[in-house]
Write an enzyme that holds these catalytic residues in place. Structure first.
Site, PDB file in Angstrom:
ATOM      1  N   SER A 143      10.396 -21.750  66.064  1.00 43.53           N
ATOM      2  CA  SER A 143      10.647 -20.432  66.638  1.00 43.53           C
ATOM      3  C   SER A 143       9.510 -20.058  67.567  1.00 43.53           C
ATOM      4  O   SER A 143       8.344 -20.335  67.262  1.00 43.53           O
ATOM      5  CB  SER A 143      10.747 -19.395  65.506  1.00 43.53           C
ATOM      6  OG  SER A 143      10.556 -18.107  66.027  1.00 43.53           O
TER       7      SER A 143
ATOM      8  N   SER B 128      19.670  -5.601  63.605  1.00 44.11           N
ATOM      9  CA  SER B 128      20.392  -6.808  63.176  1.00 44.11           C
ATOM     10  C   SER B 128      19.826  -8.102  63.713  1.00 44.11           C
ATOM     11  O   SER B 128      20.570  -9.011  64.126  1.00 44.11           O
ATOM     12  CB  SER B 128      21.879  -6.736  63.578  1.00 44.11           C
ATOM     13  OG  SER B 128      22.544  -5.888  62.741  1.00 44.11           O
TER      14      SER B 128
ATOM     15  N   TYR C 126      18.659  -0.660  49.340  1.00 41.01           N
ATOM     16  CA  TYR C 126      20.012  -0.851  49.867  1.00 41.01           C
ATOM     17  C   TYR C 126      20.955  -1.271  48.735  1.00 41.01           C
ATOM     18  O   TYR C 126      22.063  -0.748  48.597  1.00 41.01           O
ATOM     19  CB  TYR C 126      19.965  -1.902  50.975  1.00 41.01           C
ATOM     20  CG  TYR C 126      21.285  -2.190  51.641  1.00 41.01           C
ATOM     21  CD1 TYR C 126      21.686  -1.495  52.779  1.00 41.01           C
ATOM     22  CD2 TYR C 126      22.130  -3.187  51.154  1.00 41.01           C
ATOM     23  CE1 TYR C 126      22.898  -1.774  53.404  1.00 41.01           C
ATOM     24  CE2 TYR C 126      23.338  -3.471  51.764  1.00 41.01           C
ATOM     25  CZ  TYR C 126      23.716  -2.766  52.894  1.00 41.01           C
ATOM     26  OH  TYR C 126      24.910  -3.049  53.503  1.00 41.01           O
TER      27      TYR C 126
ATOM     28  N   ASP D 167      27.288  -6.171  60.578  1.00 40.21           N
ATOM     29  CA  ASP D 167      26.348  -6.755  61.538  1.00 40.21           C
ATOM     30  C   ASP D 167      26.835  -8.112  62.038  1.00 40.21           C
ATOM     31  O   ASP D 167      26.732  -8.432  63.224  1.00 40.21           O
ATOM     32  CB  ASP D 167      24.961  -6.916  60.902  1.00 40.21           C
ATOM     33  CG  ASP D 167      24.413  -5.589  60.405  1.00 40.21           C
ATOM     34  OD1 ASP D 167      24.954  -4.539  60.797  1.00 40.21           O
ATOM     35  OD2 ASP D 167      23.455  -5.614  59.620  1.00 40.21           O
TER      36      ASP D 167
ATOM     37  N   ALA E 251      13.800  -3.668  62.931  1.00 39.03           N
ATOM     38  CA  ALA E 251      14.030  -2.405  63.642  1.00 39.03           C
ATOM     39  C   ALA E 251      15.433  -1.862  63.407  1.00 39.03           C
ATOM     40  O   ALA E 251      15.871  -0.942  64.094  1.00 39.03           O
ATOM     41  CB  ALA E 251      13.796  -2.614  65.143  1.00 39.03           C
ATOM     42  N   GLY E 252      16.145  -2.440  62.449  1.00 39.65           N
ATOM     43  CA  GLY E 252      17.504  -1.969  62.179  1.00 39.65           C
ATOM     44  C   GLY E 252      18.486  -2.370  63.259  1.00 39.65           C
ATOM     45  O   GLY E 252      19.536  -1.749  63.416  1.00 39.65           O
TER      46      GLY E 252
HETATM   47  C1  GLA Z   1      22.800  -2.834  57.266  1.00 40.90           C
HETATM   48  C2  GLA Z   1      23.797  -3.793  56.648  1.00 40.90           C
HETATM   49  C3  GLA Z   1      25.217  -3.459  57.089  1.00 40.90           C
HETATM   50  C4  GLA Z   1      25.529  -1.979  56.871  1.00 40.90           C
HETATM   51  C5  GLA Z   1      24.409  -1.104  57.438  1.00 40.90           C
HETATM   52  C6  GLA Z   1      24.615   0.348  57.118  1.00 40.90           C
HETATM   53  O1  GLA Z   1      22.758  -3.004  58.653  1.00 40.90           O
HETATM   54  O2  GLA Z   1      23.501  -5.121  57.006  1.00 40.90           O
HETATM   55  O3  GLA Z   1      26.143  -4.270  56.402  1.00 40.90           O
HETATM   56  O4  GLA Z   1      25.762  -1.708  55.532  1.00 40.90           O
HETATM   57  O5  GLA Z   1      23.136  -1.495  56.952  1.00 40.90           O
HETATM   58  O6  GLA Z   1      25.731   0.840  57.760  1.00 40.90           O
END
Ligand code: GLA
Length: 378
Positions: A63, A122, A220, A168, A119-120
């Site tokens: 990477s 994905s 989560y 995601d 960073a949310g």
């Molecule tokens: C993360 C998870 C998703 C979803 C979101 C919240 O991104 O990977 O599957 O649950 O949180 O919407």
């Protein structure tokens, strides 16, 4: 990566290059593991995997984000919990394919990504999906987009150990340029919904708060378990099956902590429907307040926001955004803000100033347009 660089690293030419994007979700948060609705767009940011098939069972991974020689793993010895660091993501996909009975061996993989990690946005799904697509082509596997997304989700669930939903991976695999992806996570039926920001005179700002979110930390999983417990107490297959008209009565039957989760999920599915109605009517700007209402629900009911995401939303709206909300799993990560074209710089400047005044790390802000899903590049 260039053929020359790949040859220097691995000693031979690659077979091809594949890419899979990160995403932001416009609305429909924490609904996917409740069989509900989501509406993500793919980001222009993507993970690129340059790959060459190997037939000796060796998985060699490199990477750009790490120094040194490639990580070497034997595909026969892959086991959940046995692969440290970022290599867990590509390894998880290979392991999952083999578990499903696909006779795939090793590969040389070079990974480069401009999807911000933690960073949310994905970044892990982007990496998993790029590897899944590369493996499909390298081994001529008969897997469609949906099956590849499910493979990537199972990899995340069963090898990485994060009990995420399907949003995601479906977003990274299946989004199209210019559209948001309306996905029914129960049966994975989907519709591409045109999302033309420029035609509406709008921009979508992504504000990465730099507060690292880590879905593996257990919070989560607890939320997901809480939702499933609530559905069981209500005698429903999933919270998606609770009609809005029955919400008030259902909340009375639940302990307060679970009632808050349920209220978020039910109202959030309604917000997805509302946004779809507005987009279908060509009223993109009217989506803004629904986003802001979604944030309030994540903050007050689902409780996955944090001071930085709340501040970004509050300041963006006060500075002229039509609406804003955190996006993704929460506990940090990123905020999206829908802003009139001419107001984007002003909103960004106000958010930066507010973060400085509050003593927070400076956010990273960029604008996003709906981009293409996973694809072969060459
Ligand atoms: C993360 C998870 C998703 C979803 C979101 C919240 O991104 O990977 O599957 O649950 O949180 O919407």
């Amino acid at each position: 990566m260039s053929t020359d660089a790949f040859r220097r690293l691995f000693g031979h030419d690659p077979d091809g290059e594949w890419a899979a994007p990160g995403r932001v979700n416009l609305i429909g948060e924490h609904t996917d593991y409740n069989d509900g609705f989501v509406l993500p767009i793919a980001l222009p940011h993507a993970t690129r995997v340059t790959a060459r098939r190997r037939d000796d069972g060796l998985l060699r991974l490199h990477s750009t984000r790490t120094e040194g020689d490639p990580v070497e793993l034997s595909v026969d010895e892959l086991a959940p919990g046995g692969v440290p660091g970022w290599a867990v993501y590509p390894a998880s996909v290979v392991w999952t394919l083999r578990r499903a009975g696909h006779e795939v061996g090793g590969a040389d993989l070079h990974i480069a990504s401009d999807v911000p990690s933690g960073a949310g946005l994905s970044s892990s799904a982007a990496l998993e999906c790029a590897v899944a697509l590369a493996y499909r082509d390298l081994h001529k596997l008969d897997l469609d987009v949906r099956e590849l997304a499910l493979t990537a989700q199972q990899a995340e669930n069963d090898f990485v150990g994060v009990p995420c939903g399907i949003m995601d991976q479906m977003a990274s695999m299946g989004c199209e340029e210019g559209s948001a992806l309306l996905l029914d996570t129960r049966d994975l039926t989907q519709r591409q919904v045109p999302f033309d920001l420029a035609a509406a005179g709008l921009r979508l700002l992504v504000i990465d708060t730099r507060v690292k979110h880590d879905l593996a930390d257990g919070a989560y999983a607890q939320l997901r378990a809480g939702c499933e417990q609530a559905a069981a107490l209500l005698g429903l297959p999933a919270l998606r099956d609770l009609p809005t008209g029955s919400l008030t009565a259902a909340l009375d039957r639940l302990p307060p902590e679970l009632a808050l989760l349920v209220r978020h999920v039910v109202t959030e599915n309604d917000r997805v429907r509302e946004v779809i109605g507005l987009l279908d009517a060509g009223r993109l700007a009217a989506v803004g307040p629904v986003l802001t209402a979604g944030h309030a629900s994540l903050r007050d009911d689902f409780r996955v926001s944090c001071p930085e995401t709340d501040l970004a939303v509050e300041v963006a709206v006060a500075a002229g955004a039509l609406g804003a909300r955190m996006t993704g799993g929460g506990f940090g990560g990123s905020v999206i803000a829908l802003v009139p074209d001419g107001g984007a710089d002003g909103v960004a400047a106000e958010v930066v100033a507010a973060f400085a005044a509050a003593g927070h790390t400076a956010p990273r802000i960029f604008s996003a347009t709906p981009s293409a899903g996973a694809r072969r590049l060459g």
